[in-house]
Design a protein around this motif. Structure first.
Motif, PDB file in Angstrom:
ATOM      1  N   VAL A 168       0.958  -1.163  -0.030  1.00 37.41           N
ATOM      2  CA  VAL A 168       0.050  -0.078   0.054  1.00 37.41           C
ATOM      3  C   VAL A 168       0.898   1.279   0.074  1.00 37.41           C
ATOM      4  O   VAL A 168       0.525   2.349  -0.986  1.00 37.41           O
ATOM      5  N   ALA A 169       2.069   1.174   1.041  1.00 35.79           N
ATOM      6  CA  ALA A 169       2.680   2.485   0.907  1.00 35.79           C
ATOM      7  C   ALA A 169       3.477   2.525  -0.318  1.00 35.79           C
ATOM      8  O   ALA A 169       3.671   3.864  -0.885  1.00 35.79           O
ATOM      9  N   MET A 170       4.173   1.546  -0.971  1.00 35.24           N
ATOM     10  CA  MET A 170       4.979   1.716  -2.288  1.00 35.24           C
ATOM     11  C   MET A 170       3.991   2.398  -3.216  1.00 35.24           C
ATOM     12  O   MET A 170       4.424   3.018  -4.230  1.00 35.24           O
ATOM     13  N   GLY A 171       2.498   1.608  -3.267  1.00 35.40           N
ATOM     14  CA  GLY A 171       1.805   2.067  -4.384  1.00 35.40           C
ATOM     15  C   GLY A 171       1.296   3.475  -4.361  1.00 35.40           C
ATOM     16  O   GLY A 171       1.302   4.436  -5.287  1.00 35.40           O
ATOM     17  N   ARG A 172       1.144   4.055  -3.185  1.00 37.56           N
ATOM     18  CA  ARG A 172       0.805   5.560  -2.897  1.00 37.56           C
ATOM     19  C   ARG A 172       1.942   6.398  -3.371  1.00 37.56           C
ATOM     20  O   ARG A 172       1.788   7.161  -3.913  1.00 37.56           O
ATOM     21  N   VAL A 182       0.066  16.702  -9.005  1.00 40.44           N
ATOM     22  CA  VAL A 182      -1.040  16.402  -8.074  1.00 40.44           C
ATOM     23  C   VAL A 182      -1.504  17.669  -7.272  1.00 40.44           C
ATOM     24  O   VAL A 182      -0.698  18.077  -6.548  1.00 40.44           O
ATOM     25  N   ASP A 183      -2.824  17.689  -6.897  1.00 36.03           N
ATOM     26  CA  ASP A 183      -3.098  18.734  -6.249  1.00 36.03           C
ATOM     27  C   ASP A 183      -2.881  18.630  -4.594  1.00 36.03           C
ATOM     28  O   ASP A 183      -2.880  17.476  -4.354  1.00 36.03           O
ATOM     29  N   PRO A 184      -2.789  19.669  -3.771  1.00 41.95           N
ATOM     30  CA  PRO A 184      -2.268  19.304  -2.448  1.00 41.95           C
ATOM     31  C   PRO A 184      -3.251  18.409  -1.606  1.00 41.95           C
ATOM     32  O   PRO A 184      -2.984  17.627  -0.779  1.00 41.95           O
ATOM     33  N   GLU A 185      -4.583  18.252  -1.997  1.00 38.76           N
ATOM     34  CA  GLU A 185      -5.711  17.414  -1.240  1.00 38.76           C
ATOM     35  C   GLU A 185      -5.138  16.023  -1.561  1.00 38.76           C
ATOM     36  O   GLU A 185      -5.229  15.268  -0.489  1.00 38.76           O
ATOM     37  N   THR A 186      -4.794  15.872  -2.891  1.00 37.05           N
ATOM     38  CA  THR A 186      -4.487  14.306  -2.981  1.00 37.05           C
ATOM     39  C   THR A 186      -3.147  14.060  -2.382  1.00 37.05           C
ATOM     40  O   THR A 186      -2.941  12.891  -1.988  1.00 37.05           O
ATOM     41  N   GLN A 190      -2.746  10.923   0.128  1.00 35.93           N
ATOM     42  CA  GLN A 190      -2.005   9.970  -0.212  1.00 35.93           C
ATOM     43  C   GLN A 190      -0.759   9.797   0.963  1.00 35.93           C
ATOM     44  O   GLN A 190      -0.427   8.702   1.263  1.00 35.93           O
ATOM     45  N   THR A 191      -0.433  10.997   1.279  1.00 40.42           N
ATOM     46  CA  THR A 191       0.712  10.976   2.613  1.00 40.42           C
ATOM     47  C   THR A 191      -0.038  10.398   3.949  1.00 40.42           C
ATOM     48  O   THR A 191       0.852   9.630   4.589  1.00 40.42           O
ATOM     49  N   GLU A 192      -1.383  10.520   4.063  1.00 42.30           N
ATOM     50  CA  GLU A 192      -1.711   9.949   5.291  1.00 42.30           C
ATOM     51  C   GLU A 192      -2.051   8.512   5.056  1.00 42.30           C
ATOM     52  O   GLU A 192      -1.659   7.635   5.974  1.00 42.30           O
ATOM     53  N   SER A 193      -2.085   7.915   3.858  1.00 39.98           N
ATOM     54  CA  SER A 193      -2.136   6.517   3.704  1.00 39.98           C
ATOM     55  C   SER A 193      -0.872   5.961   3.996  1.00 39.98           C
ATOM     56  O   SER A 193      -0.932   4.806   4.622  1.00 39.98           O
TER      57      SER A 193
END
Length: 363
Positions: A168-172, A182-186, A190-193
């Protein structure tokens, strides 16, 4: 008189001293001489002392008793094997027989090596039967075995359970790397994931060390089965499957390890998802269960599902570690786990596989 090293005269040992008998008695092992019928003809001091120290009823010398009959009368498998080995030596089928066996007392654990060898100089078949205390060596072997089991447990957990959060971490991270605009919200999402996956990996490493220490490392507390179930379900790629929680009861467990146990059971259902649509978690009189509504487990596989490395789905990359880890987590809690197939249940009209955990403290 004969000269000593300094040339001074000295006396020989008195005539008639039984050097062979003295050496026989000086041996630290328990030794007996048996004839062709298995009758004991001679025992040494260590043999007699062992009988005295262990409350042997009867003559501790045992001379005249049939040793093979004593072995035959025991319900211990080692005694039966020993008798067969001694008979083979006396029959000339072999010159030596050895057997390691436990002989624990109420106060200590002990292991011995029995060795039977033929006495070739005798006119009639005779054998020397020795029992050597190998407790120190056996204890050392068991410590090595325990350490190897600990390393195996840690390696199994790390190699198996770290894969999902790591992927999951590598994919994100790869998604972010592919699109620098990519926009700041994404980015935040992704960072939270990624951070959540790293936290889960850290918890799994901790859990692996806890499993290695056994029940002593368990941090048991009162946890809500429903809450842990939902948390575990969110950590697994569940595709289109649904989760049902029949009872949100409280039980005593290490919450992190319980979550890891449930994650492995959920992944097991998904990896063998032939017809599985729903996974159900609920309470029994003695613990809890995790069930699915798939086709179930074939009878020939039911006895082996908890074996490390065993899998019916290795073609798809299944390592066969998941259920072995489930059993280790159950053992660490002093729970028992069993697989109950639909054909073994009263509600046999419901298909699928059910894992039941007994010995769990509820409430």
């Amino acid at each position: 008189m004969v000269p000593d090293r300094d040339g001074e005269p000295t006396e020989r040992a008195p005539h008639g001293v039984d050097f062979v008998g003295a050496a026989f008695d000086a041996l630290p092992a328990q030794v007996a001489v048996v004839d062709a019928e298995g009758v004991i003809r001679e025992t040494n001091r260590a043999w007699r002392q062992f009988g005295t120290d262990n409350g042997f009823r009867g003559d501790v010398e045992m001379v005249g008793e049939n040793y093979l009959s004593v072995c035959d009368g025991s319900e211990d498998e080692a005694a039966t094997e020993a008798a067969a080995g001694i008979r083979s030596v006396l029959a000339g089928e072999r010159t030596e027989f050895t057997l390691e066996y436990p002989c624990h007392s109420p106060n200590e654990r002990r292991w011995f090596l029995m060795r039977a060898i033929v006495l070739p100089e005798c006119e009639e078949p005779h054998a020397l039967v020795m029992h050597v205390d190998i407790t120190d060596r056996k204890e050392a072997e068991l410590r090595v075995e325990a350490n190897n089991e600990t390393l195996s447990t840690v390696a199994s957990v790390l190699s198996h359970d770290l894969r999902n959060p790591l992927n999951v971490a590598m994919g994100r991270a790869e998604q972010l790397a592919r699109d620098p605009t990519v926009d700041p919200e994404t980015v935040a999402e992704q960072t939270e994931s990624i951070r959540s996956s790293l936290d889960r990996m850290n918890a799994i490493v901790h859990d692996a060390l806890v499993l290695a220490s056994g029940s002593e490392g368990i941090d048991a507390e009162h946890v809500k089965l429903g809450a842990v179930t939902r948390d575990a379900w969110s950590n697994v790629e569940t595709d289109d499957l649904t989760i049902e929680i029949n009872d949100d009861a409280t039980l005593v467990a290490d919450a992190s390890l319980l979550k890891q146990l449930l994650e492995n059971l959920f992944r097991n259902a998904i990896e063998h998802a032939d017809g599985v649509e729903t996974v159900t978690v609920g309470i029994t009189d003695r613990g809890f269960y995790v069930a699915d509504d798939g086709r179930g487990v074939a009878p020939e596989d039911r006895e082996r599902v908890f074996e490390t490395g065993y899998s019916t789905n290795k073609a798809d990359g299944n390592t066969g570690m998941g259920l072995a880890i489930v059993e280790k987590i159950a053992d660490a809690h002093d729970w028992s786990v069993r697989l109950v197939d639909a054909s073994d249940r009263s509600d046999s009209d419901r298909p699928g596989t059910r894992f039941e955990f007994d010995g769990v403290t509820l409430g």
